[in-house]
Motif scaffolding. Structure first.
Motif, short mmCIF file in Angstrom:
data_model
loop_
_atom_site.label_atom_id
_atom_site.label_comp_id
_atom_site.label_asym_id
_atom_site.label_seq_id
_atom_site.Cartn_x
_atom_site.Cartn_y
_atom_site.Cartn_z
N LEU A 44 0.61 -1.34 0.10
CA LEU A 44 -0.06 0.24 0.15
C LEU A 44 1.00 0.87 -0.56
N ASN A 45 1.88 1.29 0.58
CA ASN A 45 2.73 2.13 0.07
C ASN A 45 4.31 1.45 0.81
N ASN A 46 5.62 2.78 1.01
CA ASN A 46 6.41 1.97 1.58
C ASN A 46 6.82 1.27 2.88
N ARG A 47 5.65 1.40 3.90
CA ARG A 47 5.60 0.20 5.18
C ARG A 47 4.40 -0.44 5.45
N LEU A 48 3.42 -0.30 4.68
CA LEU A 48 2.15 -0.70 4.60
C LEU A 48 1.50 -2.11 3.96
N TYR A 49 2.02 -2.97 4.42
CA TYR A 49 1.29 -3.85 3.44
C TYR A 49 -0.40 -4.76 3.05
N ALA A 50 -1.05 -5.19 2.38
CA ALA A 50 -2.27 -6.18 2.66
C ALA A 50 -1.99 -6.81 1.86
N GLY A 51 -2.62 -8.17 3.14
CA GLY A 51 -2.65 -9.47 2.16
C GLY A 51 -3.83 -10.27 2.44
N PHE A 52 -3.97 -11.32 1.59
CA PHE A 52 -5.10 -11.83 1.61
C PHE A 52 -4.99 -13.61 0.97
N TYR A 103 -14.58 -31.13 4.19
CA TYR A 103 -13.61 -30.41 3.28
C TYR A 103 -14.62 -29.11 3.47
N ARG A 104 -13.48 -28.16 3.58
CA ARG A 104 -14.80 -26.47 3.90
C ARG A 104 -13.46 -25.66 3.60
N LEU A 105 -13.93 -24.39 3.24
CA LEU A 105 -12.93 -23.45 3.08
C LEU A 105 -12.65 -22.34 3.96
N THR A 106 -11.54 -21.44 4.09
CA THR A 106 -11.20 -21.10 5.34
C THR A 106 -10.42 -19.14 4.27
N LEU A 107 -10.85 -18.42 4.86
CA LEU A 107 -10.49 -17.11 4.28
C LEU A 107 -9.75 -16.05 5.58
N LYS A 108 -9.01 -16.23 5.26
CA LYS A 108 -7.78 -14.88 5.84
C LYS A 108 -7.34 -13.68 5.41
N GLY A 109 -7.21 -12.33 6.07
CA GLY A 109 -7.29 -11.80 5.50
C GLY A 109 -6.51 -10.44 7.01
N GLY A 110 -5.08 -9.83 6.08
CA GLY A 110 -4.18 -9.63 7.21
C GLY A 110 -3.54 -8.01 6.88
N LEU A 111 -2.37 -6.92 8.08
CA LEU A 111 -2.10 -6.45 7.65
C LEU A 111 -1.08 -6.13 8.08
N GLY A 121 1.75 -6.56 12.98
CA GLY A 121 0.89 -6.87 12.13
C GLY A 121 0.00 -7.43 12.62
N MET A 122 -2.17 -7.70 12.03
CA MET A 122 -2.78 -8.35 12.67
C MET A 122 -3.58 -9.62 11.46
N SER A 123 -3.92 -10.12 11.50
CA SER A 123 -4.74 -10.97 11.16
C SER A 123 -6.79 -11.48 11.35
N LEU A 124 -6.77 -11.84 10.43
CA LEU A 124 -8.56 -11.95 11.05
C LEU A 124 -8.78 -13.13 9.91
N THR A 125 -9.08 -14.56 10.82
CA THR A 125 -9.63 -15.17 9.82
C THR A 125 -10.91 -15.91 10.23
N VAL A 126 -11.55 -16.01 8.96
CA VAL A 126 -13.45 -15.87 9.40
C VAL A 126 -13.28 -16.66 9.63
N PRO A 127 -14.58 -17.66 10.10
CA PRO A 127 -15.05 -19.42 10.37
C PRO A 127 -15.40 -19.79 9.39
N SER A 128 -15.22 -21.72 9.32
CA SER A 128 -14.95 -21.97 7.74
C SER A 128 -15.71 -22.13 7.08
N ILE A 129 -16.08 -22.21 6.23
CA ILE A 129 -17.91 -22.62 5.20
C ILE A 129 -18.06 -24.01 4.44
N GLY A 130 -18.60 -24.66 5.56
CA GLY A 130 -18.66 -27.12 5.20
C GLY A 130 -20.12 -26.40 4.23
N GLY A 131 -20.40 -27.95 4.19
CA GLY A 131 -21.19 -28.46 3.05
C GLY A 131 -20.25 -28.53 2.17
#
Length: 374
Positions: A44-52, A103-111, A121-131
């Motif tokens: 995002l700039n010289n010091r800040l990064y975002a990931g997914f 088998y499930r899907l999981t999404l994660k994002g962080g800065l 840094g920090m990250s968020l992990t959402v509840p897994s998506i099943g079915g």
């Protein structure tokens, strides 16, 4: 875990003298959690990064729990209720088996914020998506009781057997995972040879739910089983999780060129310890010792001919006291009227669980291509 008891005691009230009391308990709980992921990041700039990242998570469980108890006379012939009986054996059996891949899907994002002296840094992990998909599904449960008499009166307790089995498409599986938020801090010492790492992570609760369930067969039981048996949920397994908070601390030190010493400590608190299952209290659960674990690690990172090699050890320990006994085989009675259990005593909250393990790690990163200065 395997345990057995083999004693000579007077446990059958209607038979004179001692009987052979033999009990065998076996427990196995094998769980795998495999992740396959794809991720990306942007500056995002010289010091800040975002990931997914997006992960396909495969939850694999194979669980076995069984208790088999028998009590029988040491004589070839005995008299029961003034009648000659050539052979007499009282028994209780409880066994269960559960297996699946979910088998499930999981999404994660962080800065990530980077400076010359520290990163945060920090990250968020959402509840897994099943079915999405599940396979390898099998579930069976059996409970059986025979030739038990009521203490005091000597009246016979009804014999019964409850047993059922389902597999594949007849079973619905959902292994839920919680929302979590994590934060980390890295500090680089002025000599640039030492680095300190810290991290914390909070896992939210997962309300009790049906982890595995199947439609029971109409002829599931024979005889008069205990009144508290949930025949309509005989093949249902409940699960859930308490909120937990874990911390980790790490340290690395460059001993010389191409050799790095690393060490760390982290907590691994159990999310099912003292869990209140609420409306699912009477349902079947996957039995576990539910111990809080602490991990201590130490290892080296080598750079050999441009390739990174990691070797290390981890020592894990845990202790949990005042747990309810899985089964009381130390003070058995012919029929436990408190819990409606045959050939067992009252289960007390005096069980102690101990956990100790040593893990050996080896890793290698192979680097291809030459690094050239611009």
């Amino acid at each position: 875990m395997t345990e057995s008891v083999d004693r000579r005691i007077d446990i059958l009230t209607g038979i004179p003298g001692d009987e052979r009391y033999f009990a065998f308990y076996q427990h196995s709980n094998q769980f795998r959690d495999d992740w396959i992921g794809l991720g990306g990041s942007v500056k995002l700039n010289n010091r800040l990064y975002a990931g997914f990242s997006m992960f396909a998570a495969i939850k694999s469980l194979e669980y076995t729990n069984s208790l088999d108890i028998e009590a029988y006379s040491l004589n070839d012939s005995i008299f029961v209720n003034d009648e000659y009986v050539p052979y007499y054996i009282a028994g209780y059996e409880n066994s269960e088996y559960l297996k699946f891949n979910d088998y499930r899907l999981t999404l994660k994002g962080g800065l990530l914020y980077k400076t010359e002296t520290f990163n945060i840094g920090m990250s968020l992990t959402v509840p897994s998506i099943g079915g999405i998909y599940s396979d390898g599904k099998r579930v069976t449960r059996k409970e059986k009781q025979s030739n038990i008499t009521m203490p005091g009166s000597g009246d016979p307790v009804p014999d019964y057997v409850i047993v059922d089995y389902k597999e594949k498409k007849d079973i619905q599986v959902s292994y839920k995972t919680p929302f979590s938020i994590a934060a980390g801090f890295t500090y680089y010492f002025p000599d640039r040879k030492r680095t300190l790492y810290t991290s914390v992570e909070f896992f939210s609760k997962t309300d009790p739910y049906r982890m595995a369930e199947a439609e029971e067969s109409p002829d599931i039981g024979s005889g008069s089983g205990p009144d508290d048996v949930l025949y309509s949920e005989w093949l249902t397994y409940a699960s859930g999780a308490r909120p937990v908070f874990n911390v980790a601390l790490g340290y690395s030190w460059t001993l010389k060129k191409d050799l790095l010493l690393m060490g760390g400590f982290r907590t691994d608190f159990n999310s099912k310890k003292n869990l209140d299952y609420k409306q699912y209290t009477g349902y079947n659960k996957v039995q576990s010792i539910n111990v809080d674990l602490y991990h201590i690690t130490c290892g080296f990172s080598w750079n050999i001919l441009g390739q990174d090699i990691i070797t290390g050890l981890q020592y894990s320990l845990g202790r949990n006291k005042n747990q309810r006994q899985i089964a009381n085989l130390s003070d058995p009675v012919e029929y436990n009227t408190t819990e409606n259990l045959a050939l067992q005593g009252d289960r007390n909250y005096n069980m102690i669980s101990l956990y100790n393990s040593i893990s050996i790690y080896f890793g290698a990163s192979f680097n291809f291509g030459d690094k050239k200065d611009p």
